[in-house]
Motif scaffolding. Structure first.
Motif, short mmCIF file in Angstrom:
data_model
loop_
_atom_site.label_atom_id
_atom_site.label_comp_id
_atom_site.label_asym_id
_atom_site.label_seq_id
_atom_site.Cartn_x
_atom_site.Cartn_y
_atom_site.Cartn_z
N MET B 1 0.84 -1.20 0.00
CA MET B 1 0.00 0.00 0.00
C MET B 1 0.88 1.25 0.00
N LYS B 2 0.55 2.20 -0.90
CA LYS B 2 1.34 3.43 -0.97
C LYS B 2 0.93 4.38 0.13
N ALA B 3 1.91 4.89 0.88
CA ALA B 3 1.61 5.77 2.00
C ALA B 3 1.66 7.24 1.59
N VAL B 4 2.53 7.57 0.64
CA VAL B 4 2.62 8.96 0.18
C VAL B 4 2.61 9.00 -1.35
N LYS B 5 2.07 10.11 -1.86
CA LYS B 5 2.05 10.29 -3.32
C LYS B 5 3.43 10.76 -3.79
N LYS B 6 3.73 10.44 -5.05
CA LYS B 6 4.95 10.97 -5.64
C LYS B 6 4.81 12.47 -5.75
N ASP B 7 5.79 13.24 -5.33
CA ASP B 7 5.67 14.66 -5.59
C ASP B 7 6.90 15.17 -6.31
N ARG B 8 6.69 16.24 -7.06
CA ARG B 8 7.72 16.73 -7.97
C ARG B 8 9.00 17.14 -7.24
N LEU B 9 8.81 17.72 -6.03
CA LEU B 9 9.97 18.21 -5.28
C LEU B 9 10.93 17.07 -4.95
N SER B 10 10.40 15.95 -4.43
CA SER B 10 11.31 14.85 -4.05
C SER B 10 11.94 14.22 -5.29
N ILE B 11 11.22 14.21 -6.41
CA ILE B 11 11.81 13.68 -7.65
C ILE B 11 12.94 14.60 -8.11
N ALA B 12 12.68 15.92 -8.02
CA ALA B 12 13.70 16.91 -8.42
C ALA B 12 14.93 16.80 -7.52
N ILE B 13 14.69 16.58 -6.21
CA ILE B 13 15.83 16.47 -5.27
C ILE B 13 16.66 15.22 -5.60
N GLU B 14 15.95 14.14 -5.98
CA GLU B 14 16.68 12.91 -6.33
C GLU B 14 17.63 13.18 -7.51
N TYR B 15 17.13 13.89 -8.52
CA TYR B 15 17.99 14.23 -9.67
C TYR B 15 19.12 15.16 -9.25
N ALA B 16 18.76 16.14 -8.38
CA ALA B 16 19.77 17.11 -7.93
C ALA B 16 20.90 16.41 -7.18
#
Lengths: 73, 153
Positions: B1-16
């Motif tokens: 079960m997914k507890a949190v939605k994907k959000d753009r900020l955390s994706i951007a931080i991963e790339y950063a």
């Protein structure tokens, strides 16, 4: 744990399957399976209420206290 | 079960973090040439400042890459949608240990390279390391609560 769920016994008595019961109760077959196999840690009153309505039984028909072997001396 | 939605900020931080890792790698590899260019200390000169800076900065660069690698893994767990897993606790503890190793290294280095930034880095990484251990403990408790909730039907 000392509490055993006799959901499968009641389901057999009422001749109802897991999918049909899950439709009537409104919880997923996966969660119902957890309950049926005594893997659940707790049961909500609302779930108990819904199962008792669907199977036309009392909570006592579903729950049973069994003395643990370690405590049973 | 997914507890949190994907959000753009955390994706951007991963790339950063990936980009920062590459930058850290390039900066670490080029240290033998960048130190004389920036600090005007050269190999073999009196006081051995070039050698001292080289050792301190290479260790810092390697530790920074290791920390960024783990931080990237943490972000990936978050982006997968369920951060409440034991893997998260393990990663946070590893980052905490890496921060404390770096702070101990800076503490020892203060006696060789007596500069204010050495003390500042030592204090910062000590605090961050300890806070990460607290966060790991919090996540451990959150996992226990989540399991309890998941198994309540």
């Amino acid at each position: 744990m000392g509490i055993r769920i006799n959901l499968n016994v009641m389901m057999a008595k009422r001749r109802i399957g897991l999918t049909e019961l899950s439709d009537k109760v409104g919880i997923s077959p996966a969660n119902l399976s957890i309950l049926k196999n005594n893997k659940a840690r707790a049961i909500r009153f609302s779930t108990l209420d819904a199962i008792c309505r669907a199977l036309d039984c009392q909570p006592g028909d579903l729950l049973e206290f069994v003395e643990d072997e370690a405590d049973g001396s | 079960m997914k507890a949190v939605k994907k959000d753009r900020l955390s994706i951007a931080i991963e790339y950063a973090l990936t980009i920062l890792m590459l930058i850290a790698f390039v900066l670490t590899v080029t240290l033998p040439w960048s130190i004389p260019a920036v600090t005007h200390h050269y190999p073999g000169e009196k006081g051995f400042w070039y050698e001292k800076y080289l050792v301190v900065l290479i260790v810092s660069g390697v530790m920074a890459m290791l920390i960024l690698w783990q931080a990237r893994a943490v972000l990936r767990i978050v982006n997968n949608g369920n951060p409440f897993v034991s893997e998260m606790v393990r990663r946070l503890r590893i980052i905490g240990v890496e921060c404390l190793i770096l702070s101990v290294f800076y503490f020892i280095s203060v006696f060789v390279v007596t500069r204010f930034f050495m003390v500042a880095v030592f204090v910062t990484f000590s605090v961050v390391g300890m806070i990460l251990f607290v966060f790991a403990r919090l996540f451990e408790q959150a996992i226990a609560f989540k399991e309890e909730n998941d198994m309540t039907i």
